[in-house]
Design a protein around this motif. Sequence first.
Motif, short mmCIF file in Angstrom:
data_model
loop_
_atom_site.label_atom_id
_atom_site.label_comp_id
_atom_site.label_asym_id
_atom_site.label_seq_id
_atom_site.Cartn_x
_atom_site.Cartn_y
_atom_site.Cartn_z
N UNK A 36 0.82 -1.21 0.00
CA UNK A 36 0.00 0.00 0.00
C UNK A 36 0.86 1.27 0.00
N UNK A 37 2.19 1.09 0.03
CA UNK A 37 3.08 2.24 0.03
C UNK A 37 3.21 2.91 1.38
N UNK A 38 2.94 2.17 2.46
CA UNK A 38 2.96 2.75 3.80
C UNK A 38 4.18 2.31 4.62
N UNK A 41 10.44 1.42 4.83
CA UNK A 41 11.64 0.57 4.75
C UNK A 41 11.55 -0.47 3.62
N UNK A 42 10.35 -0.69 3.08
CA UNK A 42 10.22 -1.68 2.01
C UNK A 42 9.15 -1.22 1.03
N UNK A 43 9.54 -1.03 -0.22
CA UNK A 43 8.62 -0.58 -1.26
C UNK A 43 7.86 -1.77 -1.84
N UNK A 44 6.80 -1.47 -2.59
CA UNK A 44 6.01 -2.53 -3.22
C UNK A 44 6.82 -3.28 -4.26
N UNK A 137 0.79 1.95 9.70
CA UNK A 137 1.20 0.67 9.13
C UNK A 137 0.82 -0.49 10.04
N UNK A 138 0.76 -0.25 11.35
CA UNK A 138 0.37 -1.31 12.27
C UNK A 138 -1.14 -1.55 12.24
N UNK A 139 -1.90 -0.50 11.99
CA UNK A 139 -3.35 -0.68 11.83
C UNK A 139 -3.62 -1.57 10.61
N UNK A 140 -2.93 -1.31 9.51
CA UNK A 140 -3.09 -2.13 8.31
C UNK A 140 -2.68 -3.57 8.60
N UNK A 141 -1.60 -3.75 9.34
CA UNK A 141 -1.12 -5.09 9.67
C UNK A 141 -2.18 -5.91 10.41
N UNK A 142 -2.77 -5.32 11.46
CA UNK A 142 -3.76 -6.08 12.24
C UNK A 142 -5.08 -6.23 11.50
N UNK A 143 -5.42 -5.29 10.62
CA UNK A 143 -6.62 -5.46 9.80
C UNK A 143 -6.44 -6.66 8.86
N UNK A 201 8.03 3.60 -7.14
CA UNK A 201 7.56 4.79 -6.43
C UNK A 201 8.74 5.67 -6.06
N UNK A 202 8.48 6.72 -5.31
CA UNK A 202 9.53 7.68 -4.96
C UNK A 202 10.18 7.42 -3.62
N UNK A 203 10.03 6.22 -3.08
CA UNK A 203 10.59 5.90 -1.76
C UNK A 203 12.11 5.74 -1.83
N UNK A 204 12.76 5.95 -0.69
CA UNK A 204 14.21 5.73 -0.61
C UNK A 204 14.53 4.26 -0.89
N UNK A 205 13.63 3.35 -0.50
CA UNK A 205 13.88 1.94 -0.74
C UNK A 205 13.92 1.64 -2.23
N UNK A 206 13.01 2.23 -3.01
CA UNK A 206 13.03 2.03 -4.46
C UNK A 206 14.32 2.60 -5.06
#
Length: 314
Positions: A36-38, A41-44, A137-143, A201-206
């Motif tokens: 989801x891009x959230x 530390x790790x991009x899609x 990101x933790x809300x998404x994880x538990x959902x 995407x524009x993340x540092x990871x990418x």
Amino acid sequence: MNIQMAKSIDKREMTYEEWKEERRKAIGGSDAPSLLGLNSYKSSIRLYMEKTGEIAPEPAGEAARWGNILEDIVAKEFSRVTGKKAHNVNKILIHPEYDWMIANIDRRIVGENAILECKTTSVFNKDKWEGDEIPQEYIIQVMHYMAVTGAEKAYFACLIGGQKFVWKEIERDEELITMLIEQEKEFWEEHVMKKIPPELDGSDDSKDLILKMFPEGNDPEVIELDQEADVLLYKLDEVKKVIKTLTTQKTEYENKVKAKVGEHAKAMTEHYNISWPTSKPSFDSKAFQKDHPDMYKKYRIKPGTRRFTFKEAK
């Protein structure tokens, strides 16, 4: 459905390598924020390459290792504070409809159709847990976990900076879960299964991943890129112009405020607190080495500089 009735694979009969392979073949809770891009530390695109086996997952760092070590302590503190019993679930839980959707939950709550997620974090992240706040990101994880298990509620237990304990609860959100399943289904079926990578995407990871994929540029051949590259370069050029304009505006606004602050180290307005002190003089090691590379006896003091900062007043 409740947690105890969910489809599962017993982890106790698996080696660590077998467990990692099962995780690679499906989307887990910690994967969901990345697609989801959230996850900063790790991009899609990295997640995609891990799931297709093109690259190996990055080894867990020190923070993750200590998180695993302290998980049991955090869970016990949650039980002590809340009076709720939390039991281990030594299974990989599988969604009843989508086999590619799995959950490795930390604990299940006895007597409730609920799960417990244990976290440890740095003191620098304490603001993310203030009041009713929970990192997105933790809300998404538990959902994701609730989607897999059918749980109606999730609890968070977090040890902050090794000395402050907080716990939170969150209800199942059907609308968010539906959106999450749709996004994960598209990622898995349209990208992983078809071997079509998602957009960069524009993340540092990418950015880091591109450098690892293409570490050198020594081929002298000039290649012609497609029209999409032309469009991207045009957009990049426009962004650079906007950044230059905004940088100039930023400096202008700073200079006008600095002129009002003058020789004072601190100031305030109705809405902001301003800080512009002079730093302490520092040793100019470069000049010292240049003037006396052998003896290192003579040096000069580098004048202190002023650092301008401001923040909204509470």
